[in-house]
Design a protein around this motif. Structure first.
Motif, PDB file in Angstrom:
ATOM      1  N   TYR A 101       0.822  -1.207   0.000  1.00 20.61           N
ATOM      2  CA  TYR A 101       0.000   0.000   0.000  1.00 20.61           C
ATOM      3  C   TYR A 101       0.858   1.261   0.000  1.00 20.61           C
ATOM      4  O   TYR A 101       0.512   2.262  -0.642  1.00 20.61           O
ATOM      5  CB  TYR A 101      -0.937   0.012   1.210  1.00 20.61           C
ATOM      6  CG  TYR A 101      -1.972  -1.092   1.211  1.00 20.61           C
ATOM      7  CD1 TYR A 101      -2.387  -1.712   0.025  1.00 20.61           C
ATOM      8  CD2 TYR A 101      -2.542  -1.534   2.405  1.00 20.61           C
ATOM      9  CE1 TYR A 101      -3.330  -2.723   0.036  1.00 20.61           C
ATOM     10  CE2 TYR A 101      -3.491  -2.547   2.427  1.00 20.61           C
ATOM     11  CZ  TYR A 101      -3.876  -3.137   1.237  1.00 20.61           C
ATOM     12  OH  TYR A 101      -4.817  -4.143   1.262  1.00 20.61           O
ATOM     13  N   SER A 102       1.991   1.216   0.691  1.00 19.52           N
ATOM     14  CA  SER A 102       2.909   2.366   0.674  1.00 19.52           C
ATOM     15  C   SER A 102       3.445   2.607  -0.733  1.00 19.52           C
ATOM     16  O   SER A 102       3.553   3.761  -1.179  1.00 19.52           O
ATOM     17  CB  SER A 102       4.074   2.119   1.641  1.00 19.52           C
ATOM     18  OG  SER A 102       3.640   2.076   2.966  1.00 19.52           O
ATOM     19  N   PHE A 103       3.779   1.522  -1.424  1.00 19.03           N
ATOM     20  CA  PHE A 103       4.267   1.638  -2.799  1.00 19.03           C
ATOM     21  C   PHE A 103       3.187   2.243  -3.698  1.00 19.03           C
ATOM     22  O   PHE A 103       3.458   3.134  -4.513  1.00 19.03           O
ATOM     23  CB  PHE A 103       4.683   0.258  -3.317  1.00 19.03           C
ATOM     24  CG  PHE A 103       5.275   0.287  -4.695  1.00 19.03           C
ATOM     25  CD1 PHE A 103       6.610   0.586  -4.894  1.00 19.03           C
ATOM     26  CD2 PHE A 103       4.485   0.020  -5.806  1.00 19.03           C
ATOM     27  CE1 PHE A 103       7.153   0.626  -6.173  1.00 19.03           C
ATOM     28  CE2 PHE A 103       5.009   0.061  -7.089  1.00 19.03           C
ATOM     29  CZ  PHE A 103       6.355   0.362  -7.277  1.00 19.03           C
ATOM     30  N   GLN A 104       1.946   1.745  -3.546  1.00 15.97           N
ATOM     31  CA  GLN A 104       0.843   2.266  -4.356  1.00 15.97           C
ATOM     32  C   GLN A 104       0.652   3.763  -4.125  1.00 15.97           C
ATOM     33  O   GLN A 104       0.415   4.528  -5.068  1.00 15.97           O
ATOM     34  CB  GLN A 104      -0.452   1.525  -4.017  1.00 15.97           C
ATOM     35  CG  GLN A 104      -0.479   0.073  -4.449  1.00 15.97           C
ATOM     36  CD  GLN A 104      -1.705  -0.652  -3.920  1.00 15.97           C
ATOM     37  OE1 GLN A 104      -2.519  -0.078  -3.188  1.00 15.97           O
ATOM     38  NE2 GLN A 104      -1.846  -1.924  -4.284  1.00 15.97           N
ATOM     39  N   CYS A 105       0.769   4.165  -2.867  1.00 14.41           N
ATOM     40  CA  CYS A 105       0.502   5.561  -2.522  1.00 14.41           C
ATOM     41  C   CYS A 105       1.621   6.495  -2.970  1.00 14.41           C
ATOM     42  O   CYS A 105       1.381   7.476  -3.670  1.00 14.41           O
ATOM     43  CB  CYS A 105       0.280   5.677  -1.014  1.00 14.41           C
ATOM     44  SG  CYS A 105      -0.046   7.359  -0.417  1.00 14.41           S
ATOM     45  N   TYR A 106       2.848   6.178  -2.573  1.00 12.75           N
ATOM     46  CA  TYR A 106       3.937   7.140  -2.739  1.00 12.75           C
ATOM     47  C   TYR A 106       4.750   6.951  -4.017  1.00 12.75           C
ATOM     48  O   TYR A 106       5.354   7.910  -4.500  1.00 12.75           O
ATOM     49  CB  TYR A 106       4.851   7.090  -1.518  1.00 12.75           C
ATOM     50  CG  TYR A 106       4.164   7.596  -0.268  1.00 12.75           C
ATOM     51  CD1 TYR A 106       3.833   8.937  -0.136  1.00 12.75           C
ATOM     52  CD2 TYR A 106       3.814   6.729   0.766  1.00 12.75           C
ATOM     53  CE1 TYR A 106       3.192   9.412   1.002  1.00 12.75           C
ATOM     54  CE2 TYR A 106       3.169   7.193   1.915  1.00 12.75           C
ATOM     55  CZ  TYR A 106       2.859   8.538   2.017  1.00 12.75           C
ATOM     56  OH  TYR A 106       2.221   9.007   3.138  1.00 12.75           O
ATOM     57  N   LYS A 107       4.757   5.742  -4.559  1.00 13.08           N
ATOM     58  CA  LYS A 107       5.491   5.519  -5.801  1.00 13.08           C
ATOM     59  C   LYS A 107       4.571   5.573  -7.022  1.00 13.08           C
ATOM     60  O   LYS A 107       4.863   6.231  -8.016  1.00 13.08           O
ATOM     61  CB  LYS A 107       6.231   4.174  -5.750  1.00 13.08           C
ATOM     62  CG  LYS A 107       7.317   4.098  -4.681  1.00 13.08           C
ATOM     63  CD  LYS A 107       8.429   5.108  -4.939  1.00 13.08           C
ATOM     64  CE  LYS A 107       9.540   4.968  -3.898  1.00 13.08           C
ATOM     65  NZ  LYS A 107      10.617   5.967  -4.121  1.00 13.08           N
ATOM     66  N   ASP A 141      -1.183   6.579  -6.378  1.00 11.67           N
ATOM     67  CA  ASP A 141      -2.553   6.110  -6.532  1.00 11.67           C
ATOM     68  C   ASP A 141      -3.368   6.530  -5.304  1.00 11.67           C
ATOM     69  O   ASP A 141      -3.129   6.025  -4.204  1.00 11.67           O
ATOM     70  CB  ASP A 141      -2.552   4.580  -6.666  1.00 11.67           C
ATOM     71  CG  ASP A 141      -3.951   3.991  -6.735  1.00 11.67           C
ATOM     72  OD1 ASP A 141      -4.921   4.756  -6.870  1.00 11.67           O
ATOM     73  OD2 ASP A 141      -4.070   2.748  -6.653  1.00 11.67           O
ATOM     74  N   PRO A 142      -4.334   7.447  -5.456  1.00 10.70           N
ATOM     75  CA  PRO A 142      -5.117   7.899  -4.296  1.00 10.70           C
ATOM     76  C   PRO A 142      -5.841   6.767  -3.573  1.00 10.70           C
ATOM     77  O   PRO A 142      -5.932   6.778  -2.348  1.00 10.70           O
ATOM     78  CB  PRO A 142      -6.117   8.888  -4.907  1.00 10.70           C
ATOM     79  CG  PRO A 142      -5.481   9.346  -6.171  1.00 10.70           C
ATOM     80  CD  PRO A 142      -4.703   8.173  -6.683  1.00 10.70           C
ATOM     81  N   ASN A 186      -3.359  12.575   1.160  1.00 12.73           N
ATOM     82  CA  ASN A 186      -4.247  12.132   0.092  1.00 12.73           C
ATOM     83  C   ASN A 186      -5.347  13.147  -0.190  1.00 12.73           C
ATOM     84  O   ASN A 186      -5.779  13.307  -1.333  1.00 12.73           O
ATOM     85  CB  ASN A 186      -4.875  10.781   0.464  1.00 12.73           C
ATOM     86  CG  ASN A 186      -5.249   9.965  -0.740  1.00 12.73           C
ATOM     87  OD1 ASN A 186      -4.669  10.105  -1.816  1.00 12.73           O
ATOM     88  ND2 ASN A 186      -6.230   9.081  -0.577  1.00 12.73           N
ATOM     89  N   CYS A 187      -5.773  13.827   0.850  1.00 15.44           N
ATOM     90  CA  CYS A 187      -6.787  14.868   0.663  1.00 15.44           C
ATOM     91  C   CYS A 187      -6.192  16.101  -0.004  1.00 15.44           C
ATOM     92  O   CYS A 187      -6.726  16.603  -0.999  1.00 15.44           O
ATOM     93  CB  CYS A 187      -7.403  15.239   2.016  1.00 15.44           C
ATOM     94  SG  CYS A 187      -8.640  16.560   1.917  1.00 15.44           S
TER      95      CYS A 187
END
Length: 230
Positions: free
Chosen positions: A24-30, A33-34, A61-62
């Protein structure tokens, strides 16, 4: 392909959960992906019980992506000061406005919260703002959020001193809408209005139908509460 997780094996479960956090960290910061950021925040809050880190992700994210669900949740954090954020209804209000306008699965809740905070004036510079409350309640009501429809009905029954005049026809309209959406007190108010002829011609048959509907909904609610407590 990875095999099935043995959820009776504590070490295997821990490894699985740790891997989820990395993913999930990869999805978010790399991948930026919101939805991945929202998953990360939910993971930090629900699995790791780390509300401070969850708050950081929600705010990111907001503010960065305008993701409605994260705006709603960080707004809720600001209501209570959860996760170490500043307890501030004005900040919560701005987050709820953003969530409401962004759409998504928490948008109607957010619109209703904007209405509540404008209605009682806790987040407003000049006190209660009936016009703004009406605007956001109507948006939530149009989307099928029963409490907003009921609050609109109450507003038009009562009126206020700042330009919102009582309007029994609108009060009945929104009471009926709340009732149609399963709000017990919407049905009760609409029944009373038909019985008294408030905003409509007297209609004892309609009043009785709505009273029975209110009783039915009240019984269903009591049944749900009983089952939940069993």
């Amino acid at each position: 392909m990875a095999g099935l997780i043995n959820f009776n094996d504590e070490k295997e479960v821990k490894q699985f959960l740790d891997n989820l956090g990395v993913e999930y960290s990869f999805q978010c910061y790399k991948e930026k992906d919101p939805e991945g950021c929202q998953r990360l925040a939910d993971y930090l809050e629900g699995v790791k019980k780390n509300h401070e880190s969850a708050a950081e992700v929600l705010r990111h994210n907001c503010e960065t992506y305008g993701f409605g669900e994260s705006c709603y949740k960080i707004g809720a954090y600001h209501v209570t000061g959860k996760g170490g954020v500043t307890e501030c209804l004005k900040t919560a209000y701005s987050c709820f406005v953003r969530s409401c306008n962004a759409g998504g699965k928490k948008s109607l809740d957010a619109c209703h919260n904007v209405g509540l905070l404008a209605h009682d004036g806790r987040a407003m510079e000049g006190g209660p703002d009936a016009a703004t409350a009406r605007q956001y309640y109507e948006k939530a009501c149009d989307g099928g959020f029963a409490p907003s429809c009921f609050n609109l009905s109450a507003m038009f029954i009562e009126g206020n001193s700042k330009g919102l005049s009582p309007d029994m026809k609108l009060a009945l309209k929104f009471a009926n809408r709340a009732c149609d959406l399963g709000h017990v007190w919407g049905c009760a108010n609409a029944s009373r209005m038909y019985r008294l002829g408030d905003g409509t011609a007297k209609d004892d048959k309609k009043a009785e139908e709505l009273k029975n509907r209110a009783r039915e909904l009240h019984g269903l609610e009591k049944e749900r509460q009983l089952k939940f407590g069993e």
